[in-house]
Motif scaffolding. Sequence first.
Motif, mmCIF file in Angstrom:
data_model
loop_
_atom_site.group_PDB
_atom_site.id
_atom_site.type_symbol
_atom_site.label_atom_id
_atom_site.label_comp_id
_atom_site.label_asym_id
_atom_site.label_seq_id
_atom_site.Cartn_x
_atom_site.Cartn_y
_atom_site.Cartn_z
ATOM 1 N N ASP A 22 0.812 -1.218 0.000
ATOM 2 C CA ASP A 22 0.000 0.000 0.000
ATOM 3 C C ASP A 22 0.848 1.271 0.000
ATOM 4 O OD1 ASP A 22 0.920 -0.206 2.590
ATOM 5 O OD2 ASP A 22 -0.999 0.276 3.526
ATOM 6 N N CYS A 23 2.156 1.131 -0.174
ATOM 7 C CA CYS A 23 3.037 2.300 -0.214
ATOM 8 C C CYS A 23 2.848 3.045 -1.537
ATOM 9 C CB CYS A 23 4.490 1.872 -0.070
ATOM 10 S SG CYS A 23 5.631 3.254 -0.233
ATOM 11 N N LEU A 24 2.622 4.337 -1.444
ATOM 12 C CA LEU A 24 2.389 5.140 -2.646
ATOM 13 C C LEU A 24 3.633 5.249 -3.533
ATOM 14 C CD1 LEU A 24 0.259 7.974 -1.030
ATOM 15 C CD2 LEU A 24 -0.535 5.999 -2.345
ATOM 16 N N ALA A 25 4.815 5.133 -2.946
ATOM 17 C CA ALA A 25 6.058 5.239 -3.719
ATOM 18 C C ALA A 25 6.405 3.949 -4.450
ATOM 19 C CB ALA A 25 7.211 5.633 -2.808
ATOM 20 N N ARG A 26 5.781 2.857 -4.072
ATOM 21 C CA ARG A 26 6.158 1.557 -4.632
ATOM 22 C C ARG A 26 5.986 1.491 -6.146
ATOM 23 N NH1 ARG A 26 5.470 -4.174 -1.872
ATOM 24 N NH2 ARG A 26 6.251 -5.439 -3.568
ATOM 25 N N ASP A 27 4.884 2.007 -6.660
ATOM 26 C CA ASP A 27 4.670 1.988 -8.113
ATOM 27 C C ASP A 27 5.760 2.759 -8.838
ATOM 28 O OD1 ASP A 27 2.408 0.397 -7.970
ATOM 29 O OD2 ASP A 27 1.016 2.079 -8.076
ATOM 30 N N THR A 28 6.119 3.919 -8.309
ATOM 31 C CA THR A 28 7.160 4.722 -8.952
ATOM 32 C C THR A 28 8.493 3.985 -8.930
ATOM 33 O OG1 THR A 28 6.017 6.757 -8.354
ATOM 34 C CG2 THR A 28 8.340 6.956 -8.952
ATOM 35 N N VAL A 29 8.826 3.377 -7.811
ATOM 36 C CA VAL A 29 10.070 2.590 -7.726
ATOM 37 C C VAL A 29 10.029 1.455 -8.743
ATOM 38 C CG1 VAL A 29 11.448 1.052 -6.258
ATOM 39 C CG2 VAL A 29 10.536 3.183 -5.322
ATOM 40 N N ASP A 30 8.894 0.782 -8.848
ATOM 41 C CA ASP A 30 8.753 -0.296 -9.841
ATOM 42 C C ASP A 30 8.935 0.230 -11.260
ATOM 43 O OD1 ASP A 30 8.314 -2.214 -7.894
ATOM 44 O OD2 ASP A 30 6.129 -2.222 -8.138
ATOM 45 N N HIS A 31 8.386 1.393 -11.561
ATOM 46 C CA HIS A 31 8.494 1.950 -12.906
ATOM 47 C C HIS A 31 9.927 2.365 -13.224
ATOM 48 C CE1 HIS A 31 4.012 3.140 -12.428
ATOM 49 N NE2 HIS A 31 4.147 1.869 -12.747
ATOM 50 N N VAL A 32 10.595 2.983 -12.265
ATOM 51 C CA VAL A 32 11.977 3.429 -12.468
ATOM 52 C C VAL A 32 12.899 2.234 -12.676
ATOM 53 C CG1 VAL A 32 13.975 4.487 -11.307
ATOM 54 C CG2 VAL A 32 11.741 5.613 -11.238
ATOM 55 N N THR A 33 12.693 1.177 -11.901
ATOM 56 C CA THR A 33 13.597 0.033 -11.958
ATOM 57 C C THR A 33 13.126 -1.063 -12.904
ATOM 58 O OG1 THR A 33 12.532 -0.974 -10.031
ATOM 59 C CG2 THR A 33 14.447 0.436 -9.612
ATOM 60 N N SER A 34 12.099 -0.782 -13.684
ATOM 61 C CA SER A 34 11.618 -1.774 -14.645
ATOM 62 C C SER A 34 12.683 -1.990 -15.726
ATOM 63 C CB SER A 34 10.317 -1.301 -15.299
ATOM 64 O OG SER A 34 10.571 -0.224 -16.175
ATOM 65 N N ARG A 35 12.494 -3.033 -16.487
ATOM 66 C CA ARG A 35 13.467 -3.385 -17.537
ATOM 67 C C ARG A 35 13.782 -2.190 -18.438
ATOM 68 N NH1 ARG A 35 13.091 -8.130 -22.107
ATOM 69 N NH2 ARG A 35 15.115 -7.659 -23.019
ATOM 70 N N TRP A 36 12.777 -1.426 -18.831
ATOM 71 C CA TRP A 36 12.989 -0.335 -19.775
ATOM 72 C C TRP A 36 13.025 1.031 -19.105
ATOM 73 C CZ3 TRP A 36 15.105 -2.385 -23.652
ATOM 74 C CH2 TRP A 36 14.701 -3.645 -24.125
ATOM 75 N N GLY A 37 12.447 1.174 -17.934
ATOM 76 C CA GLY A 37 12.431 2.469 -17.248
ATOM 77 C C GLY A 37 13.825 3.000 -16.991
ATOM 78 N N VAL A 38 14.716 2.128 -16.555
ATOM 79 C CA VAL A 38 16.106 2.513 -16.299
ATOM 80 C C VAL A 38 16.736 3.091 -17.561
ATOM 81 C CG1 VAL A 38 18.407 1.588 -15.786
ATOM 82 C CG2 VAL A 38 16.436 0.842 -14.453
ATOM 83 N N TRP A 39 16.537 2.410 -18.677
ATOM 84 C CA TRP A 39 17.185 2.835 -19.924
ATOM 85 C C TRP A 39 16.589 4.131 -20.460
ATOM 86 C CZ3 TRP A 39 21.571 0.930 -19.824
ATOM 87 C CH2 TRP A 39 21.793 -0.353 -19.345
ATOM 88 N N VAL A 40 15.313 4.347 -20.271
ATOM 89 C CA VAL A 40 14.705 5.615 -20.695
ATOM 90 C C VAL A 40 15.318 6.764 -19.897
ATOM 91 C CG1 VAL A 40 12.585 6.991 -20.696
ATOM 92 C CG2 VAL A 40 12.546 4.639 -21.558
ATOM 93 N N LEU A 41 15.411 6.605 -18.587
ATOM 94 C CA LEU A 41 15.984 7.669 -17.757
ATOM 95 C C LEU A 41 17.449 7.922 -18.105
ATOM 96 C CD1 LEU A 41 14.350 6.858 -14.301
ATOM 97 C CD2 LEU A 41 13.709 8.638 -15.924
ATOM 98 N N ILE A 42 18.212 6.870 -18.351
ATOM 99 C CA ILE A 42 19.620 7.045 -18.722
ATOM 100 C C ILE A 42 19.734 7.705 -20.097
ATOM 101 C CG2 ILE A 42 21.731 5.801 -19.341
ATOM 102 C CD1 ILE A 42 21.124 3.873 -17.020
ATOM 103 N N SER A 43 18.885 7.302 -21.041
ATOM 104 C CA SER A 43 18.953 7.869 -22.398
ATOM 105 C C SER A 43 18.605 9.346 -22.438
ATOM 106 C CB SER A 43 18.009 7.111 -23.337
ATOM 107 O OG SER A 43 18.465 5.800 -23.527
#
Length: 122
Positions: A22-43
Amino acid sequence: MTEGLQHRRVETGERYDVFHTDCLARDTVDHVTSRWGVWVLISLRRNDLRFFELRDSIRGISEKMLAQTLRVLVEDGLVWREVEPTTPPRVTYGLTGFGREVGEPLKELFDRITRRLSAGTD
């Protein structure tokens, strides 16, 4: 899937606990650390990019996965999206201040791994 989960409102100053569903930050952490989220942020760390430039910079990502990843990162406030009303529409993406802040440790992690692999040590 978040069906059936109850999200509770976190009071100012209260810590988030990403280990609880039920943590509100959990979804954002999941999105950032997803397979492609990391690469989008780095790119996006160096330049704002159009959709196809971003797709070309991340080898192996499909247009569908890139669109889905960008959608959630925009909703999370990590990436901004600008559409110019041309034919076809010109869509540009870039990091928000929050996205830069979150992406910096990812860049450092990527740089450390690359240095280590380049040195050839274990």
